[in-house]
Design a protein around this motif. Structure first.
Motif, PDB file in Angstrom:
ATOM      1  N   UNK A  90      -2.196   0.144   0.545  1.00 40.65           N
ATOM      2  CA  UNK A  90      -1.013   0.814  -0.002  1.00 40.65           C
ATOM      3  C   UNK A  90      -1.159   0.910  -1.519  1.00 40.65           C
ATOM      4  N   UNK A  91      -1.387   2.102  -2.062  1.00 39.23           N
ATOM      5  CA  UNK A  91      -1.492   2.230  -3.517  1.00 39.23           C
ATOM      6  C   UNK A  91      -0.122   2.155  -4.171  1.00 39.23           C
ATOM      7  N   UNK A  92      -0.101   1.875  -5.461  1.00 36.22           N
ATOM      8  CA  UNK A  92       1.162   1.918  -6.205  1.00 36.22           C
ATOM      9  C   UNK A  92       1.658   3.358  -6.260  1.00 36.22           C
ATOM     10  N   UNK A 111      11.427   1.055   0.858  1.00 39.64           N
ATOM     11  CA  UNK A 111      10.426   1.617   1.771  1.00 39.64           C
ATOM     12  C   UNK A 111       9.014   1.186   1.400  1.00 39.64           C
ATOM     13  N   UNK A 112       8.765   0.989   0.121  1.00 39.70           N
ATOM     14  CA  UNK A 112       7.469   0.507  -0.345  1.00 39.70           C
ATOM     15  C   UNK A 112       7.658  -0.849  -1.012  1.00 39.70           C
ATOM     16  N   UNK A 163       4.315  -1.707  -5.878  1.00 40.79           N
ATOM     17  CA  UNK A 163       3.131  -2.489  -6.214  1.00 40.79           C
ATOM     18  C   UNK A 163       2.042  -2.249  -5.170  1.00 40.79           C
ATOM     19  N   UNK A 164       0.813  -2.079  -5.625  1.00 38.87           N
ATOM     20  CA  UNK A 164      -0.300  -1.913  -4.692  1.00 38.87           C
ATOM     21  C   UNK A 164      -0.368  -3.119  -3.752  1.00 38.87           C
TER      22      UNK A 164
END
Length: 245
Positions: A90-92, A111-112, A163-164
């Motif tokens: 999961x990238x930033x 969601x992230x 955050x990644x």
């Protein structure tokens, strides 16, 4: 008198995913248990010539071989292997306009993961809500129980930078087989090298995932089956082999 032959194993356990071409033979980290068990199907002939019973003969046929692996290191790959899952990067990212509802004592899960630089906006009048009105956590934002800013359920939007991270998606890749190699030593025999090679190992998802367990913290236990290697030459075990140096 010769020294007794006893065994106390230590070493490194490696696993290679068989469905992936040129997959690395990956170090599983500290492995607490590596245990092979054999199951037999026994046919018995009873003796009938004299009183007292007993058996005349028996025939044992291998009914299967199991292998338990208990890992102590929760690496992304170990978790994916024991949970029949996969690892997702999961990238930033920059997020704007994500709808949430703020209320006392409640966590709003974003969601992230790992929101930073958050901006909160009240939906009803587009006014700003101070970031100090909430507590930020890796999962999202939480309104304190005694908040004087948010006193009733308040629809809002949140903008933030995530955050990644790495995400494990369990139970999406069933049926994977692994080749396992124990590159070990026998401590009870002057650290004599011992190599154990398992050709095909297949395990169901771990029976449990101890996220909070004070008595037995954080163990990844995979109980799998050692399958026969159809390409094994005559006279060689189709299941596994042990080599002593």
């Amino acid at each position: 008198m010769a020294a007794p032959k006893v065994f106390k194993g230590v070493g490194i356990v490696h696993a290679q995913r068989r469905s992936v071409a040129n997959a690395p033979m990956r170090d599983l980290g500290d492995v607490e248990v590596l245990k092979v068990a054999h199951r037999n199907n026994q046919q018995v002939w009873k003796q009938h010539r004299r009183p007292g019973g007993g058996n005349l003969a028996t025939m044992d046929t291998p009914d299967g071989v199991s292998l338990d692996v208990q890992m102590q290191e929760w690496t992304d790959e170990n978790m994916a292997m024991t949970l029949q899952g996969k690892v997702i990067e999961l990238p930033a990212e920059t997020v704007t306009g994500e709808a949430i509802v703020l209320q006392r004592g409640s966590l709003c899960v974003t969601q992230l993961p790992g929101p930073t630089d958050i901006v909160l906006t009240k939906t009803s009048d587009s006014s700003d809500i101070p970031a100090s009105a909430v507590t930020v956590s890796p999962a999202g934002v939480r309104v304190p129980d005694d908040s004087t800013v948010i006193t009733e359920p308040t629809p809002a939007t949140i903008a933030y930078t995530s955050t990644a991270a790495k995400r494990i998606e369990p139970l999406v890749e069933a049926g994977e087989e692994y080749r396992l190699v124990f590159d070990g030593l026998n401590e009870a025999e002057g650290n004599r090298p011992c190599i154990v090679e398992v050709y095909r190992w297949k395990a169901p998802p771990a029976e449990e995932l101890a996220l909070i367990d004070a008595e037995n913290p954080g163990k990844l236990l995979a109980k799998g089956e050692v399958l026969a290697n159809p390409d094994a030459p005559a006279g060689e075990s189709p299941f596994y082999r042990i080599t002593w140096l």
